[in-house]
Structure formats: C-alpha cells, structure tokens
Design a protein around this motif. Structure first.
Motif, short mmCIF file in Angstrom:
data_model
loop_
_atom_site.label_atom_id
_atom_site.label_comp_id
_atom_site.label_asym_id
_atom_site.label_seq_id
_atom_site.Cartn_x
_atom_site.Cartn_y
_atom_site.Cartn_z
N PHE A 18 0.81 -1.22 0.00
CA PHE A 18 0.00 0.00 0.00
C PHE A 18 0.85 1.28 0.00
O PHE A 18 0.30 2.37 -0.13
N PHE A 19 2.14 1.15 0.15
CA PHE A 19 3.00 2.33 0.16
C PHE A 19 3.23 2.82 -1.27
O PHE A 19 3.50 2.03 -2.18
N LEU A 20 3.12 4.12 -1.45
CA LEU A 20 3.48 4.72 -2.73
C LEU A 20 5.00 4.81 -2.82
O LEU A 20 5.70 4.83 -1.79
N ALA A 21 5.51 4.90 -4.03
CA ALA A 21 6.96 4.93 -4.22
C ALA A 21 7.61 6.07 -3.44
O ALA A 21 8.67 5.91 -2.82
N GLU A 22 6.93 7.23 -3.44
CA GLU A 22 7.52 8.40 -2.77
C GLU A 22 7.48 8.29 -1.25
O GLU A 22 8.10 9.09 -0.54
N GLU A 23 6.75 7.31 -0.74
CA GLU A 23 6.66 7.14 0.72
C GLU A 23 7.68 6.16 1.27
O GLU A 23 7.89 6.11 2.49
N MET A 24 8.30 5.40 0.42
CA MET A 24 9.16 4.32 0.91
C MET A 24 10.37 4.83 1.67
O MET A 24 10.91 4.14 2.54
N GLY A 25 10.81 6.06 1.39
CA GLY A 25 11.97 6.60 2.08
C GLY A 25 11.76 6.79 3.56
O GLY A 25 12.72 6.81 4.34
N GLY A 26 10.50 6.91 4.00
CA GLY A 26 10.22 7.12 5.41
C GLY A 26 10.04 5.84 6.19
O GLY A 26 9.75 5.87 7.38
#
Length: 709
Positions: free
Chosen positions: A141-149
């Motif tokens: 469910f994580f978007l690509a731009e969220e994976m850094g967090g």
C-alpha cells in the motif's frame, strides 16, 4: 457555566489515590514531538499544556521509553531511561498541573516492534522467541515516494531474552516508574499491549518458550507481573499504577483471546495495579487490520471487550477506540467502563472536555477519522491533524488580536480553506467579507462529504463557526478587482480551489463519459451546459427539482436517495485511482454498481493517508471492485474501457458510464490577476495544488498568521 448533558462523563473519578475532575483521558499516543535525544522540549510541553487547558481530567503521555534508545519505535520518542531526562519532564508536569489537569507517563519498551531503534542505531530487537515470518499485504500500500520514510537498515538482529536480560528489562520499567514519580507525574501506565515487549511475552502467538516465561497463561504473564512487582517496590503501594492490556489479537490465529484477556486482567489486579486500559492489537502484516484494533475505524470497537473485563475485576477500567461522546456517556452510565480515553478526538480538538463542560457541544471540532495523525508516524514524521492545523505547533502560539487596529480582509472562496480563514480572522477581531460565487458554502467538501460521511461533520462545523463569528458572507458573488476595490480591503485570501479540466483520453468526448465536476454537479443539484448535453430529460428534471426544493442541499438525504436511484448505468469505470476516484468507487459500489478503477500510476491511493488507504483499498477489493494500476493505452469505447494492463496484456472492463476522476491542478489565475491589480494576496488550499482538507486548513492557519503579524 456547567453542562448536565454528560453527567457521568464529566463526573469526578478516581484511579487508586489519584483523584480526577472528569472521566475523560487523553489516551497515550506516540506523537514524535519530543527532541531527537529523547528529551521533552517546548514542542512536546506545549502540546500537553494545550490539552491541560482544554480540560481533560487525565493526560497519559505516550511511549516513554524505559530502555531508550533500545526499544524505540519512532523518531523523536520520549525517553525516561536515564535520570538526565527528569528535569525537562518535571517542567512539563508542572506546566500541565498549572491548568488543573493530571498527567501520567506511559512506560514503554518496543520489543520486536522497535524497528526504528534497529534501523537507526543497530540495536537488536528484544523478545521472547523467534517470531513467525512476516506475511501479508502491508508493504503493497506504500506509494513509491513514501518508501523513504519506512525503516531501512536491513534485517534487524533479534535478541531472544535470557534470564539476565529479563532482569534488566524488569528494572528498566521499575526505574522508569521511579523517574516518572520524581518528575512529578501523577501516575504511570505500563504498556502491556500492541505487540511490544510485554505483550510479546503474553501472546501465545509469539511466545513458544518452554521455561518459566512460556507455556501456561500464568507463565506468559510472568514478565508483566514481575514488572508490576518491581514498580510497586520502587514507588510504593499508594502511587497510581495501571496497565494497558490487549483484549484480543485480531487476525492472529492462536493469539490473545478474550478468555486470555479476562484471566490476565484478574492476575494484574491481584498483582496490585489500580486500573486497566483495554485495547486490542492485530496482525501487522495485513494492511486493513491497522484500523481494526487499537485505532479502529469502527465505532465502539473495543467497548464490548471493555464491558466484559469490567465485570471480571474490581478496579476501574479505561475504555478506548473511536468512542463518540454520547457513547462515552452511555458506557460510563451503564457501568461498562469507568473512564474513556480519547486519542484522535482530542488531537482534532484538545478543548473538547471544556466545551462539553460549558455546554458548547456543537463547538467541538470533529475528527473525520482520516488517519492523518497516525499515518504521519508511519511515514517517520511528527503527528499532525487534517482539521486542526495547529496540532504539534502549539509552541508557536496564536497571532495577536487585532485590538484597536482591525484589518478588513476579503476571503474569496467558501470551501474549507476559505471558511477556516474567515473564522480565524474574525476570532482575532478583524473584519471579514467572504465572497462565494456559488449559492452555498462548502466548495468541493460538499461532494467529498457525500462519498465519506465524516467529512460532513467538519463541513457543518465550519459553516456554524462562520455564522456565529458574524462574518459577512456574500453568496453568488464572483470576486472582481472592482468589487474588492469598492470594499477597500487590506488584503485578500484566495481560496478558490483547483481547476478540474477533463484530460485528453481517447473516447472522452462521448456523452456517457463524465468528469469529476460533472458528477459533483449532478449529485448536488447543479447544472452546466456540458451536463445538460450528457444527461437525459428525466435526470435534468430530477436535478432541477432537487435544487429547487433544497433536497440536494441535504447531503444525508442525497446519500440515502442514491441507494434507490442514480442516473448511472449498472457498470461504471472510474479513470483515476487517487483519493477522489477511490472514495467515489466506494460510494458507487455501496449503491449496487459494478465498478472498476484504472490508473496509469503503478500504485493507487495518492491523497489518502496510509492507514485509511490500506482499509479503503482492501474493502474495495473485498466488495468486488476491480483495481487496475499501472495501465496504459486507455481507450473509452461505447460501453467499455480498454487498456494495456501492468503485465502488458490487452484488457477491457465494462463501462456503461465512465467517470474521469483526474485532471485537477492548482489555479492561481485569480490570485495573480488581483496581485496585478495592486492587492496584497495570499493564495491557499487547492489553488496552489491539490492538498485536500489538510492542505486547506494548514494554509488557512499560515495565511491568517501572516496577515495578523
């Protein structure tokens, strides 16, 4: 003035020797507002001080790490693992006490859940036995731009505790309690739930030890009982001490059951705790379950378990988990719980207890259960709130009142950003003229409230606040430089929202293809030349009658009526899988339509917070909604939509109607025109780019602060 609407909820209560002025507690939450070194700074102190001003009887300051940085589960978590933390904690408790509230520290060790500690400092994860492999759809469910967090640092090491380690952990809790007492906390809550260290020992799902800490229920609870005994030895029998326990582990076959919870409650009572906070936990690998236990989407989720445990013990119990104030009152009146701990509600409005006490129930700013607050923590950020833009920023204070020199401010646009700006400015003593080009306030929040009912609560709250503030509201009034010049305003806030153009899609010109704006107008009784061209006579007549009678202004009535009739085919394909498209899919699916959602993005759900996204997308899939991400070559046919799917295969889905929920973008044209005309302009909300309710409310706060400076 005192209210008698909630005589039980607002009555005094007692936990051991701790006397409380009402039965409302701020539940312990990890909010990531402490400093990076674990100390509580101005940000955390001001956060709790505002809750104290707001009238809560008890504030439970969450996740104070007894072994910090070992066992830390999030950034900027409070530490209570060393005496050096005591002075700042003492300052915080003094500030809370100055407002007549009581404050407790929640003692916490993350155990196997302390991925942050492992990723940042390389500390091993503490637990009773090797856990089962992590399975499920959580990471999907994580978007690509969220994976850094999210986490990082590779696979963490595990520390399966031996007796020496257990003895250390017991003393860490005991010394944490001593420090809490020395720092002026009025009591401590042991965190014995949510998969953390103590809970992992209690759970038969994880704990397969064969020594004195595993096997029987009594053995699995042994560590918790040793912690209670050690704390009592350190702080004495009269110091208020209670524990948070899981009532069940949702989705974990062989996990903690209600039978276990009742037995555990009896044992901790016998061990000397003064109360029990009832919670639940879940299989963290399953995305949907993150909103089906301790932060539930369903109202009163934990109350049946709370009532059962209350019958089994002779000490107070504290209920929690999306409890509306009327339910809270009824629950305490029935004797099913002694206190109600609120989390999200008191983030949305920390002054809820005071407002209830003063009989100002309608002035309580409502939570819309969007999970912005907790999703921020998942993303490695401090908590924030979609409807309370000041959450976590209490240390900044409020702008100075206008005093003898009020300004005249024009607010253009009556959506959430415009209404929030108007009410804030009026509260400071400024003169406000709100210009709205349509015939009612609400903007796109009205349509959002159709698809997701909790949104209507903040819509109605904002409307009431604007009315009670005495804001001059001019409906059906477009803003022009000439009009604003005649008003002689000092500044203009432009909150006109986004521009929603139909994107270029093959076949998009057909009459059965609606834009998001078409749908909004149709559902809310509005019209346009484009909509007239696309709809039949009956639909146009129904829309006109609904508008004339005011029926389409009643969102509850529209929600109910659309279960019976809607001018849409039985099959609907939605192009666009962000917040609007997915909430629309839920709305249509609940009304019997066969729905497919397609999007070129590799993952859907942008605009939805992570925890709400996990629930909504899971429920859509459970209800048979087709979710097709990563598609290309979209072509709208006469009764279907074809595309190339993620696997590179040609695919077609039925589409008696097609709704294009894409194409929204910021629109600064009015703001720029007004600047060119010489006005001081502050553009906020979706005019700057789609930011939904949270963006509108945050920008409104910032604009008002700038104007009042």
């Amino acid at each position: 003035m005192s209210s008698n609407l909630y005589p039980h909820l607002l009555s005094p209560g007692r936990i051991g020797s701790l006397e409380l002025k009402n039965r409302i507690a701020v539940t312990a939450m990890g909010v990531s507002l402490s400093e990076d070194d674990g100390t509580v700074g101005e940000r955390m102190m001001a956060y709790h001080e505002e809750q104290a001003r707001g009238g809560a009887g008890l504030i439970i300051s969450g996740v104070a790490g007894v072994a910090w940085p070992v066992g830390a589960v999030a950034m900027q978590q409070t530490a209570i693992s060393d005496d050096r933390f005591i002075p700042a904690l003492k300052e915080m408790t003094d500030r809370v006490h100055a407002h007549g509230a009581k404050i407790a520290a929640q003692l916490h060790h993350g155990g196997f859940v302390a991925g942050y500690s492992a990723a940042r400092w390389g500390h091993p994860l503490w637990g009773p036995a090797y856990p089962k492999p992590f399975k499920g759809d959580f990471m999907n469910f994580f978007l690509a731009e969220e994976m850094g967090g999210v986490g990082g640092g590779g696979i963490p090491q595990l520390k399966i505790l031996e007796q020496t380690d257990i003895d250390i952990a017991v003393q860490q809790f005991a010394q944490g309690a001593r420090r809490a007492k020395e720092a002026g906390f009025d009591g401590v809550e042991i965190h014995g739930g949510h998969g953390y260290l103590l809970s992992s020992f209690t759970s038969p799902y994880i704990n397969n030890r064969t020594d004195q800490y595993g096997g029987s229920r009594e053995n699995r609870l042994r560590l918790t009982l040793e912690v209670i005994a050690a704390i009592r030895a350190e702080v004495g029998r009269d110091y208020p001490l209670w524990i948070k326990l899981d009532s069940r582990e949702v989705g974990k076959e062989g996990g903690i059951t209600m039978e276990d919870a009742i037995a555990n409650a009896k044992m901790v009572e016998a061990a000397g705790v003064d109360a029990i906070t009832i919670t639940s936990y879940h299989d963290t690998g399953i995305g949907k379950l993150h909103s089906e236990s301790n932060i539930p989407h369903l109202e009163n989720w934990n109350l049946p378990a709370t009532a059962e445990i209350r019958k089994a013990v002779n000490i107070p119990v504290i209920g929690s988990g999306r409890i509306e104030v009327d339910s809270a009152e009824a629950t305490i009146a029935k004797g099913d719980s002694d206190f109600i701990a609120m989390g999200r509600k008191l983030l949305a409005d920390p002054h809820l207890p005071r407002k209830l006490t003063e009989g100002l129930t309608e002035k309580v700013r409502p939570c819309v259960y969007c999970y912005t607050c907790v999703s921020a923590i998942y993303m490695g950020q401090p908590t924030r709130c979609a409807v309370n833009a000041g959450l976590g920023l209490e240390f900044e204070g409020e702008p100075a009142p206008a005093g003898a020199s009020p300004k005249h401010i024009a607010v253009v646009g009556g959506g959430p950003g415009g209404m929030e700006s108007a009410r804030r400015l009026s509260a400071l003593g400024h003169k406000v003229t709100l210009l709205e080009k349509s015939d009612r306030l609400g903007g796109t929040l009205r349509f959002a409230s159709l698809a997701y009912e909790p949104n209507e609560r903040i819509l109605e709250w904002l409307r009431r606040e604007v009315k009670e503030a005495g804001v001059e509201v001019r409906l059906s009034t477009p803003a022009t430089p000439e009009l604003l010049g005649s008003l002689n305003v000092d500044a203009v806030i432009v909150a006109t929202g986004a521009l929603r153009n139909m994107p270029q899609i093959a076949g998009g010109e057909q009459d059965h293809v609606y834009s998001g704006d078409d749908m909004r107008k149709m559902m809310l009784g509005e019209s346009s030349d484009e909509l007239k061209r696309k709809t039949g006579l009956f639909t146009r007549l129904a829309t006109k009658v609904g508008a004339a009678t005011g029926a389409t202004a009643n969102l509850a009535l529209v929600r109910k009526a659309t279960h019976t009739w809607m001018p849409l085919a039985d099959t609907v394909t939605i192009i666009g899988g962000e917040l609007v498209g997915l909430e629309l899919a839920e709305f249509l699916s609940e009304r019997g339509r066969t729905v497919n959602v397609i999007d070129e993005a590799p993952r859907m759900g942008k605009g939805l917070t992570l925890v709400r996204r996990m629930r909504l997308m899971s429920e859509l899939a459970d209800h048979g909604v087709g979710l097709h991400a990563g598609v290309s070559d979209i072509v709208i046919g006469a009764d279907s939509v074809s595309f190339t799917n993620l696997a590179g295969e040609s695919q077609s889905v039925p589409g008696g109607n097609v709704i294009v929920a894409q194409g929204a973008q910021g629109d600064l044209s009015l703001a720029e025109a007004l600047r060119d005309a010489g006005f001081t302009v502050h553009a906020i909300g979706d005019a700057n780019g789609v930011g939904y309710i949270e963006g509108a409310m945050r920008d409104a706060r910032a604009a008002v602060s700038a104007i009042a400076a």
